[in-house]
Write an enzyme that holds these catalytic residues in place. Structure first.
Site, short mmCIF file in Angstrom:
data_model
loop_
_atom_site.label_atom_id
_atom_site.label_comp_id
_atom_site.label_asym_id
_atom_site.label_seq_id
_atom_site.Cartn_x
_atom_site.Cartn_y
_atom_site.Cartn_z
N LYS A 87 0.86 -1.40 -0.08
CA LYS A 87 -0.05 -0.14 0.00
C LYS A 87 0.88 1.29 -0.18
CE LYS A 87 -1.98 1.71 3.68
NZ LYS A 87 -1.96 3.35 3.77
N ASP A 132 -3.70 4.50 -1.83
CA ASP A 132 -4.63 4.69 -0.82
C ASP A 132 -4.71 6.20 -0.59
OD1 ASP A 132 -5.99 4.87 1.37
OD2 ASP A 132 -4.38 4.33 2.85
N LYS A 182 -7.54 7.93 -0.97
CA LYS A 182 -9.06 8.24 -0.33
C LYS A 182 -9.55 9.81 -0.86
CE LYS A 182 -7.53 6.39 4.50
NZ LYS A 182 -6.28 6.08 4.14
N ASP A 233 -13.93 14.66 -2.83
CA ASP A 233 -14.46 16.05 -3.12
C ASP A 233 -15.48 16.01 -4.24
OD1 ASP A 233 -13.87 18.87 -4.18
OD2 ASP A 233 -11.69 18.40 -3.81
N THR A 288 -10.36 3.30 11.05
CA THR A 288 -10.29 2.42 12.21
C THR A 288 -9.90 3.32 13.36
OG1 THR A 288 -8.12 1.78 11.69
CG2 THR A 288 -9.97 0.41 10.96
N ARG A 316 2.51 -0.95 10.73
CA ARG A 316 3.86 -1.06 11.74
C ARG A 316 4.09 -2.48 12.53
NH1 ARG A 316 0.80 4.15 14.63
NH2 ARG A 316 -0.44 3.21 13.48
#
Length: 238
Positions: A37, A64, A66, A69, A124, A216
């Protein structure tokens, strides 16, 4: 690209850091190129060239960004992204059905091909309390996420980003073939960091999600390749 896959969130600030990280998998002899990603930090730092560099190495890519608009702006932005050899990208479902339809139209190339297009339901890091108090969304978080997923399906999208805790509800409401891409994945003994709605790779498999996005726990691990393999074993069962 498998229907069920582990996507590594390469949330690095530079091309050098990203490519050095991916080199670890080549030198370790990982047989398949991991799905990666590319998020806003890396894309805004390095631009489209980082997508081309990673793609030349053979990695599937989830871009990614997102997008959220007015429909015409999103359509034109997606038209630009369609020229990159990516495998998946996304918009915010809160942008409405009309915006998501425009995104799909812009992403579809003249020959009819296109990457997978999914919509973010709720991040999340967002709890139900924050959603209701700060965003003034009165419905519960599960109800909101299912409705956003239904809107994405109505717009013709391939699936949604949701936490693994909502994946089963989305599947029930939108059908088994409607994809769920789920961040918020942590190993059982790991810290939650800034995530709120999280679960383990094994539990995500049991719930039935299609793709998990893991950052991570892999990228910050002492041995990222082994952490990735551990994640694959838990999620895919290899």
């Amino acid at each position: 690209m498998n229907k069920r896959d582990v996507i590594i969130a390469c949330d690095f600030s530079s091309a050098a850091d990203t490519l050095n990280f991916l080199d670890k998998f080549s030198t370790a002899g990982v047989p398949e190129k991991p799905f990666v990603k590319i998020g806003m930090e890396l894309f805004y730092s390095e631009g489209p060239e980082i997508v081309r560099q990673i793609k030349r190495r053979g990695h599937p890519i989830f871009l990614d960004l997102k997008l959220h608009d007015i429909p015409n702006t999103v359509k034109k932005a997606m038209r630009a992204l369609s020229r990159l050899d990516i495998d998946m990208t996304n918009v915010h479902a809160a942008g409405t059905v009309e915006m998501m339809k425009a995104a799909l139209e812009g992403l579809t190339r003249p020959d009819g091909s296109r990457p997978l297009l999914i919509a973010v339901t709720q991040l999340t890091s967002t709890s139900e309390e924050r959603m209701q108090k700060e965003l003034l969304i009165g419905a519960g978080i599960n109800e909101t996420i299912v409705k956003y997923a239904q809107n994405a399906r109505e717009a013709g999208l391939d699936g949604v980003v949701c936490s693994p805790l909502e994946a089963a509800m989305v599947k029930e409401a939108c059908g088994r073939e409607f994809l769920t891409v789920t961040p918020g994945i942590r190993f059982a003994d790991a810290a939650a960091d800034d995530q709120v709605r999280i679960t383990t790779p094994a539990r995500a498999r049991e719930i039935g999600t299609d793709y998990i996005v893991v950052g991570r726990p892999i990228t910050a691990a002492a041995d990222p390749v082994e952490a990735y393999r551990h994640c694959v074993r838990e999620f895919i069962g290899e």
